[in-house]
Design a protein around this motif. Structure first.
Motif, mmCIF file in Angstrom:
data_model
loop_
_atom_site.group_PDB
_atom_site.id
_atom_site.type_symbol
_atom_site.label_atom_id
_atom_site.label_comp_id
_atom_site.label_asym_id
_atom_site.label_seq_id
_atom_site.Cartn_x
_atom_site.Cartn_y
_atom_site.Cartn_z
ATOM 1 N N ASP A 153 0.798 -1.230 0.000
ATOM 2 C CA ASP A 153 0.000 0.000 0.000
ATOM 3 C C ASP A 153 0.830 1.279 0.000
ATOM 4 O O ASP A 153 0.262 2.366 -0.082
ATOM 5 C CB ASP A 153 -0.932 0.019 1.223
ATOM 6 C CG ASP A 153 -1.980 -1.079 1.157
ATOM 7 O OD1 ASP A 153 -2.124 -1.685 0.080
ATOM 8 O OD2 ASP A 153 -2.640 -1.337 2.179
ATOM 9 N N GLY A 154 2.152 1.168 0.099
ATOM 10 C CA GLY A 154 2.981 2.365 0.152
ATOM 11 C C GLY A 154 3.538 2.762 -1.204
ATOM 12 O O GLY A 154 3.377 2.057 -2.207
ATOM 13 N N ARG A 155 4.190 3.908 -1.217
ATOM 14 C CA ARG A 155 4.874 4.389 -2.420
ATOM 15 C C ARG A 155 6.346 4.601 -2.087
ATOM 16 O O ARG A 155 6.683 5.125 -1.015
ATOM 17 C CB ARG A 155 4.258 5.700 -2.904
ATOM 18 C CG ARG A 155 2.798 5.585 -3.305
ATOM 19 C CD ARG A 155 2.302 6.851 -3.979
ATOM 20 N NE ARG A 155 3.030 7.119 -5.219
ATOM 21 C CZ ARG A 155 2.826 8.178 -6.002
ATOM 22 N NH1 ARG A 155 1.921 9.093 -5.643
ATOM 23 N NH2 ARG A 155 3.513 8.342 -7.107
ATOM 24 N N ASP A 156 7.203 4.173 -3.010
ATOM 25 C CA ASP A 156 8.658 4.326 -2.847
ATOM 26 C C ASP A 156 9.127 3.706 -1.531
ATOM 27 O O ASP A 156 9.944 4.284 -0.799
ATOM 28 C CB ASP A 156 9.056 5.810 -2.909
ATOM 29 C CG ASP A 156 8.628 6.477 -4.205
ATOM 30 O OD1 ASP A 156 8.731 5.828 -5.259
ATOM 31 O OD2 ASP A 156 8.180 7.632 -4.152
ATOM 32 N N VAL A 157 8.613 2.535 -1.231
ATOM 33 C CA VAL A 157 8.951 1.878 0.033
ATOM 34 C C VAL A 157 10.325 1.223 -0.070
ATOM 35 O O VAL A 157 10.613 0.495 -1.029
ATOM 36 C CB VAL A 157 7.886 0.820 0.392
ATOM 37 C CG1 VAL A 157 8.277 0.094 1.679
ATOM 38 C CG2 VAL A 157 6.528 1.484 0.548
ATOM 39 N N VAL A 158 11.170 1.484 0.911
ATOM 40 C CA VAL A 158 12.487 0.862 1.004
ATOM 41 C C VAL A 158 12.499 -0.023 2.250
ATOM 42 O O VAL A 158 12.086 0.418 3.337
ATOM 43 C CB VAL A 158 13.602 1.918 1.095
ATOM 44 C CG1 VAL A 158 14.964 1.244 1.287
ATOM 45 C CG2 VAL A 158 13.611 2.787 -0.158
ATOM 46 N N ARG A 159 12.951 -1.279 2.100
ATOM 47 C CA ARG A 159 12.985 -2.204 3.225
ATOM 48 C C ARG A 159 14.423 -2.600 3.542
ATOM 49 O O ARG A 159 15.280 -2.628 2.651
ATOM 50 C CB ARG A 159 12.150 -3.449 2.915
ATOM 51 C CG ARG A 159 10.695 -3.124 2.676
ATOM 52 C CD ARG A 159 9.812 -4.351 2.707
ATOM 53 N NE ARG A 159 9.987 -5.233 1.559
ATOM 54 C CZ ARG A 159 9.154 -6.229 1.239
ATOM 55 N NH1 ARG A 159 8.091 -6.465 2.000
ATOM 56 N NH2 ARG A 159 9.370 -6.979 0.186
ATOM 57 N N ASP A 160 14.667 -2.917 4.811
ATOM 58 C CA ASP A 160 16.001 -3.364 5.201
ATOM 59 C C ASP A 160 16.118 -4.874 5.018
ATOM 60 O O ASP A 160 15.206 -5.521 4.485
ATOM 61 C CB ASP A 160 16.313 -2.935 6.638
ATOM 62 C CG ASP A 160 15.365 -3.562 7.666
ATOM 63 O OD1 ASP A 160 14.660 -4.539 7.316
ATOM 64 O OD2 ASP A 160 15.327 -3.076 8.814
ATOM 65 N N ASP A 161 17.231 -5.437 5.473
ATOM 66 C CA ASP A 161 17.455 -6.865 5.249
ATOM 67 C C ASP A 161 16.570 -7.747 6.123
ATOM 68 O O ASP A 161 16.559 -8.974 5.961
ATOM 69 C CB ASP A 161 18.930 -7.222 5.460
ATOM 70 C CG ASP A 161 19.424 -6.846 6.854
ATOM 71 O OD1 ASP A 161 18.608 -6.355 7.668
ATOM 72 O OD2 ASP A 161 20.630 -7.018 7.118
ATOM 73 N N GLN A 162 15.810 -7.130 7.038
ATOM 74 C CA GLN A 162 14.850 -7.877 7.845
ATOM 75 C C GLN A 162 13.420 -7.704 7.342
ATOM 76 O O GLN A 162 12.467 -8.081 8.007
ATOM 77 C CB GLN A 162 14.947 -7.432 9.306
ATOM 78 C CG GLN A 162 16.281 -7.730 9.962
ATOM 79 C CD GLN A 162 16.571 -9.221 9.993
ATOM 80 O OE1 GLN A 162 15.713 -10.008 10.415
ATOM 81 N NE2 GLN A 162 17.755 -9.603 9.547
ATOM 82 N N CYS A 163 13.293 -7.084 6.151
ATOM 83 C CA CYS A 163 11.994 -6.887 5.496
ATOM 84 C C CYS A 163 11.182 -5.742 6.104
ATOM 85 O O CYS A 163 10.031 -5.508 5.743
ATOM 86 C CB CYS A 163 11.161 -8.178 5.529
ATOM 87 S SG CYS A 163 9.859 -8.225 4.256
ATOM 88 N N ARG A 164 11.762 -4.966 7.028
ATOM 89 C CA ARG A 164 11.040 -3.872 7.664
ATOM 90 C C ARG A 164 11.113 -2.612 6.800
ATOM 91 O O ARG A 164 12.180 -2.296 6.258
ATOM 92 C CB ARG A 164 11.615 -3.591 9.048
ATOM 93 C CG ARG A 164 11.407 -4.727 10.040
ATOM 94 C CD ARG A 164 12.193 -4.522 11.312
ATOM 95 N NE ARG A 164 13.637 -4.495 11.050
ATOM 96 C CZ ARG A 164 14.572 -4.555 12.002
ATOM 97 N NH1 ARG A 164 14.214 -4.661 13.268
ATOM 98 N NH2 ARG A 164 15.845 -4.529 11.678
#
Length: 268
Positions: free
Chosen positions: A208-219
Motif C-alpha cells: 500500500d505504500g509508495r517508494d517503500v524501502v525495506r532493510d534486510d529484515q523486510c522492515r
C-alpha cells in the motif's frame, strides 16, 4: 446538477445551548457523517472531508439508487446492532479494506440517517405567506426526497424546541468505559509470518505504500502511505498500525463469538 464536491456543514462546540428565533435542535447520531449524491447513473458518497467513500458503504449506495437523480442528502452512515447504534462497527467498516468492508456490510448492513436535503431535482416550493403567529419549522425536507424509500434510508424525527433539547441534554449520562470482559492483548496474535522474515505488516506496508524501502529484515525504513481514513499522507510506517483500537475491535467481534484477525490477514 451539482458540479463540485459537496462538503458537510460541521458543528461547533459552545458552552451554552443557543436560543432565539430560527434555532432548532437535532440529535447527534453515533456514525460517520456522509453526504450522499444521486447522479444520473450512480450514487457517490462523500466523507465530511470531501473524500469519496462509496466503496466502503456500497449497501447505502445501492439503496440510494432509488432516489431521483439530482438529489443530494446530508446525514450519517450508522450501523444498528442489538437495538442500538454501534459506533465501533461503523469505525471498523470505514477503516477496513474494500474487500473487508463488503464482508462487514453483508454481516451488519448500514443505515443512512438523513437530516437535510442539500439539493433536490424539483424547484423549491414557494415561501408561505406571512403569518401573525410565530412560524413553525416546515416538515423535514427529507420526507420530500425519501417517500417510500428502502429501509436503509431513514429520516430524523422532527427536532425538539430549546426546552426539550435542554431536558434531553440534562438527562444524558456519561457512562464509565467498561473493562470489556474477556478482552486481552493475547487474543490478538501478533503479525503472522508470510514468507522469509516478512510478516503480514511488512507485506501490507509494501503493497500500500509508495517508494517503500525495506532493510534486510523486510522492515519498511522509508516511504509514504496514504490514509484512506482521514485523507493524510504519512511518511512514517510507525504511525499507521491500528486505525481501530484493539479493544473496540474486540467489542465489535465479541457478541458473535468471532475473534478479530487484523494481524493475520491482508484483507482485514
Amino acid at each position: 446538477m451539482l458540479d463540485c464536491i459537496p462538503l458537510a456543514a460541521l458543528a461547533q462546540a459552545v458552552p451554552v445551548l443557543p436560543e432565539g428565533p430560527g434555532w432548532w435542535y437535532e440529535p447527534k447520531c453515533d456514525g460517520h457523517r456522509t453526504v450522499l449524491r444521486r447522479a444520473d447513473e450512480t450514487v457517490v458518497l462523500y466523507a465530511r472531508s470531501g473524500r469519496v467513500v462509496t466503496q466502503h458503504w456500497m449497501d447505502l449506495a445501492v439503496a440510494g439508487m432509488t432516489l431521483r437523480p439530482g438529489t443530494v442528502l446530508d446525514g450519517g452512515a450508522v450501523i444498528w446492532r442489538d437495538g442500538r447504534l454501534d459506533f465501533a462497527a461503523a469505525q471498523s467498516r470505514a477503516a477496513s479494506s474494500v474487500t473487508r468492508a463488503r464482508a462487514l456490510a453483508a454481516r451488519h448492513p448500514a443505515s443512512y440517517i438523513c437530516w437535510d436535503v442539500l439539493q433536490h431535482p424539483d424547484p423549491p416550493p414557494a415561501p408561505p405567506p406571512p403569518q401573525p403567529a410565530p412560524p413553525t419549522r416546515p416538515p423535514n425536507p427529507a420526507r420530500q426526497a425519501l417517500p417510500g424509500q428502502a429501509p436503509s434510508l431513514r429520516e430524523l424525527p422532527e427536532p425538539p424546541d430549546a426546552v426539550k433539547a435542554r431536558e434531553l441534554l440534562t438527562g444524558l449520562v456519561v457512562a464509565d468505559e467498561d473493562d470489556v470482559p474477556g478482552c486481552s492483548r493475547s487474543m490478538f496474535p501478533h503479525w503472522v509470518t508470510q514468507y522469509g522474515t516478512c510478516d503480514i505488516r511488512d507485506v501490507v506496508l509494501q503493497r500500500d505504500g509508495r517508494d517503500v524501502v525495506r532493510d534486510d529484515q523486510c522492515r519498511a525504513v522509508s516511504g509514504t502511505w496514504y490514509s484512506e481514513y482521514d485523507g493524510l499522507t504519512i511518511a512514517s510506517a510507525s504511525g499507521i498500525d491500528h486505525v481501530v483500537l484493539l479493544k473496540e475491535a474486540w467489542r465489535s467481534g465479541r457478541p458473535s463469538g468471532r475473534r478479530p484477525g487484523g494481524a493475520r490477514s491482508p484483507t482485514t
